[in-house]
Motif scaffolding. Structure first.
Motif, PDB file in Angstrom:
ATOM      1  N   ALA A 171       1.835  54.874  -5.554  1.00  0.00           N
ATOM      2  CA  ALA A 171       1.383  54.481  -4.216  1.00  0.00           C
ATOM      3  C   ALA A 171       2.052  53.166  -3.836  1.00  0.00           C
ATOM      4  O   ALA A 171       1.968  52.184  -4.576  1.00  0.00           O
ATOM      5  CB  ALA A 171      -0.130  54.333  -4.179  1.00  0.00           C
ATOM      6  N   VAL A 205      -5.680  57.939  -5.789  1.00  0.00           N
ATOM      7  CA  VAL A 205      -5.390  56.527  -5.519  1.00  0.00           C
ATOM      8  C   VAL A 205      -6.726  55.792  -5.505  1.00  0.00           C
ATOM      9  O   VAL A 205      -7.644  56.179  -4.788  1.00  0.00           O
ATOM     10  CB  VAL A 205      -4.660  56.349  -4.172  1.00  0.00           C
ATOM     11  CG1 VAL A 205      -4.450  54.869  -3.867  1.00  0.00           C
ATOM     12  CG2 VAL A 205      -3.330  57.091  -4.184  1.00  0.00           C
ATOM     13  N   SER A 261       1.019  57.746  -0.853  1.00  0.00           N
ATOM     14  CA  SER A 261       1.312  58.566  -2.025  1.00  0.00           C
ATOM     15  C   SER A 261       2.747  59.067  -1.958  1.00  0.00           C
ATOM     16  O   SER A 261       3.145  59.728  -0.998  1.00  0.00           O
ATOM     17  CB  SER A 261       0.352  59.763  -2.087  1.00  0.00           C
ATOM     18  OG  SER A 261       0.710  60.634  -3.149  1.00  0.00           O
TER      19      SER A 261
END
Length: 205
Positions: free
Chosen positions: A145, A104, A150
């Protein structure tokens, strides 16, 4: 307080560490309450706030302050949040850190809208309508996300996707209080975006 110097991009994993309350948002500065476990935050530290990577510019025993540019306020949910609202927090992954979740970046690509919250036994099924330009990067069983969390996509619709939330996620992130109509930050999987870019021949995507 001496500032840290960062020379590389920061990465997150979408595993939320804490939640914090918004203290104030004014003049492009966002101040949050500081959880006790974030005592190592220094000026220059990168923190994902509701899935948006921000750099700390000040900290006290009880708070953390970040610069937030106008574009970030316009293109994410941060600009619409009010004092008292809670946000997810994750510190940047250290080089020797354990990698859970997925990659991410903290670069929210758009804002989605919650269109369904349904209980399925112990699980909660969350359906989100997605911005049109992120749909090509969303695949069933892929990663996504939402507000920095997540998640694995359980099902992809024409303009939406559904994720299954376990009780821990509901209890320890802001996803547990989402209702239909709420806005959420969306970031697709960077690996999926790279693959899509190469396959389509659009190497600038």
């Amino acid at each position: 307080m001496k500032a840290k110097l960062y020379t590389a991009n920061r990465m997150f994993t979408g595993i939320i560490e804490e939640m914090a309350e918004i203290v104030s948002l004014s003049e492009n500065k966002l101040t949050l309450s500081r959880p006790d476990s974030f005592s190592d935050v220094a000026i220059g530290s990168s923190i994902a706030v509701a899935g948006v990577c921000l750099s700390a510019i000040d900290r006290t025993r009880d708070s953390m302050t970040f610069d937030v540019v106008g574009e970030t306020l316009r293109k994410t949910t941060l600009g619409s949040l009010q004092p008292g609202a809670r946000v997810n927090l994750e510190r940047a992954l250290p080089a020797n850190g354990r990698f859970d979740g997925h990659i991410v970046q903290g670069h929210a690509e758009g804002v989605g809208e919650v269109t369904g919250v349904k209980q399925d036994g112990e699980w909660t099924l969350l359906t989100v309508t997605l911005p049109k330009d992120v749909l090509p990067y969303v695949v069933s069983k892929g990663s996504l996300a939402i507000d920095g969390v997540s998640l694995t996509i359980a099902e992809k619709g024409v303009q939406s996707c559904t994720v299954a939330l376990i009780p821990h996620t509901m209890a320890h992130t802001t996803l547990g209080v989402l209702r239909e109509g709420d806005a959420v930050n969306i970031e697709t999987d960077i690996l999926g975006r790279y693959i899509h870019s190469m396959a389509s021949g659009n190497h600038e995507a």
